[in-house]
Design a protein around this motif. Sequence first.
Motif, mmCIF file in Angstrom:
data_model
loop_
_atom_site.group_PDB
_atom_site.id
_atom_site.type_symbol
_atom_site.label_atom_id
_atom_site.label_comp_id
_atom_site.label_asym_id
_atom_site.label_seq_id
_atom_site.Cartn_x
_atom_site.Cartn_y
_atom_site.Cartn_z
ATOM 1 N N ARG A 95 44.621 39.054 -16.840
ATOM 2 C CA ARG A 95 44.728 41.179 -17.399
ATOM 3 C C ARG A 95 43.532 41.350 -17.715
ATOM 4 O O ARG A 95 43.368 42.702 -17.922
ATOM 5 C CB ARG A 95 45.918 40.784 -18.392
ATOM 6 N N SER A 96 42.874 40.475 -19.242
ATOM 7 C CA SER A 96 41.718 41.580 -19.893
ATOM 8 C C SER A 96 40.481 41.417 -18.878
ATOM 9 O O SER A 96 39.516 42.686 -19.048
ATOM 10 C CB SER A 96 41.240 40.700 -20.482
ATOM 11 N N TYR A 108 49.987 34.964 -16.949
ATOM 12 C CA TYR A 108 50.589 35.763 -15.750
ATOM 13 C C TYR A 108 49.955 35.520 -14.478
ATOM 14 O O TYR A 108 48.761 35.973 -13.850
ATOM 15 C CB TYR A 108 49.877 37.539 -15.953
ATOM 16 N N MET A 109 51.142 35.825 -13.180
ATOM 17 C CA MET A 109 50.735 35.690 -11.831
ATOM 18 C C MET A 109 50.510 37.268 -10.836
ATOM 19 O O MET A 109 52.120 37.648 -11.908
ATOM 20 C CB MET A 109 51.516 35.095 -11.320
ATOM 21 N N ASN A 110 49.836 37.236 -9.450
ATOM 22 C CA ASN A 110 50.833 38.349 -8.829
ATOM 23 C C ASN A 110 51.275 37.866 -7.762
ATOM 24 O O ASN A 110 51.074 36.788 -7.822
ATOM 25 C CB ASN A 110 49.488 39.737 -9.580
ATOM 26 N N LYS A 111 51.568 38.516 -7.299
ATOM 27 C CA LYS A 111 51.559 37.863 -5.898
ATOM 28 C C LYS A 111 50.353 36.882 -4.867
ATOM 29 O O LYS A 111 50.544 36.051 -4.799
ATOM 30 C CB LYS A 111 52.315 38.930 -4.604
ATOM 31 N N ASN A 123 41.379 41.813 -15.211
ATOM 32 C CA ASN A 123 42.163 42.603 -14.015
ATOM 33 C C ASN A 123 41.524 42.326 -13.124
ATOM 34 O O ASN A 123 40.864 42.254 -12.108
ATOM 35 C CB ASN A 123 41.352 44.432 -14.088
ATOM 36 N N ARG A 124 41.231 40.774 -12.951
ATOM 37 C CA ARG A 124 41.272 39.877 -11.498
ATOM 38 C C ARG A 124 41.742 38.239 -11.648
ATOM 39 O O ARG A 124 42.252 37.657 -12.511
ATOM 40 C CB ARG A 124 39.770 40.051 -11.743
ATOM 41 N N LEU A 125 41.400 38.583 -10.188
ATOM 42 C CA LEU A 125 42.728 36.922 -9.503
ATOM 43 C C LEU A 125 40.960 35.429 -10.190
ATOM 44 O O LEU A 125 39.451 36.163 -9.731
ATOM 45 C CB LEU A 125 42.811 37.070 -8.523
ATOM 46 N N MET A 126 41.708 34.559 -10.549
ATOM 47 C CA MET A 126 40.367 33.659 -11.176
ATOM 48 C C MET A 126 41.299 32.313 -11.030
ATOM 49 O O MET A 126 42.403 32.102 -11.039
ATOM 50 C CB MET A 126 40.300 33.671 -11.783
ATOM 51 N N ILE A 127 40.995 31.173 -9.752
ATOM 52 C CA ILE A 127 41.210 30.319 -10.234
ATOM 53 C C ILE A 127 41.039 29.321 -11.930
ATOM 54 O O ILE A 127 40.144 29.946 -12.540
ATOM 55 C CB ILE A 127 40.830 29.125 -9.814
ATOM 56 N N LYS A 128 42.310 28.599 -12.347
ATOM 57 C CA LYS A 128 42.019 28.010 -13.752
ATOM 58 C C LYS A 128 41.708 27.257 -13.363
ATOM 59 O O LYS A 128 41.148 26.390 -13.155
ATOM 60 C CB LYS A 128 43.412 28.189 -14.229
#
Length: 127
Positions: free
Chosen positions: A52-53, A32-35, A55-60
């Motif tokens: 989601r688990s 899942y991605m946000n803006k 609640n943060r943005l991360m680089i794959k």
Amino acid sequence: MQLLEKLQFNEKGLIPSVIVDELGGKVLTLCYMNKDAIEKTIETGKVHVFRRSQNRLMIKGETSGHIQLVKRVFFDCEGNSLVFVVEQHVAACHAGYRTCFYREYIPKTDSFQIAENKVFDPDKVYK
């Protein structure tokens, strides 16, 4: 960014994104991605996701180093899902497989089998 104007995010501000291996077209994972994740992905050329688990943005590949370099980006007719075609470094799955879809369900026997080979040892990567 024109892409963001075409997309329909869910009530949590997320959009499902399928990650596909440019070598053979196999689905590697669904994320899942946000803006922010989309903007960072386009800006850097490396897949970023919204965990989601956590609640943060991360680089794959943040922990493993198994990054995904974006080669092509597609969105569906309704703008509610994305497909990223990537150059996968090592593997996409934290369980050690190239793809997260390594288990095949066998309807006739109501069972499953491992359909892929491990490409790395997760115990050594995720200490």
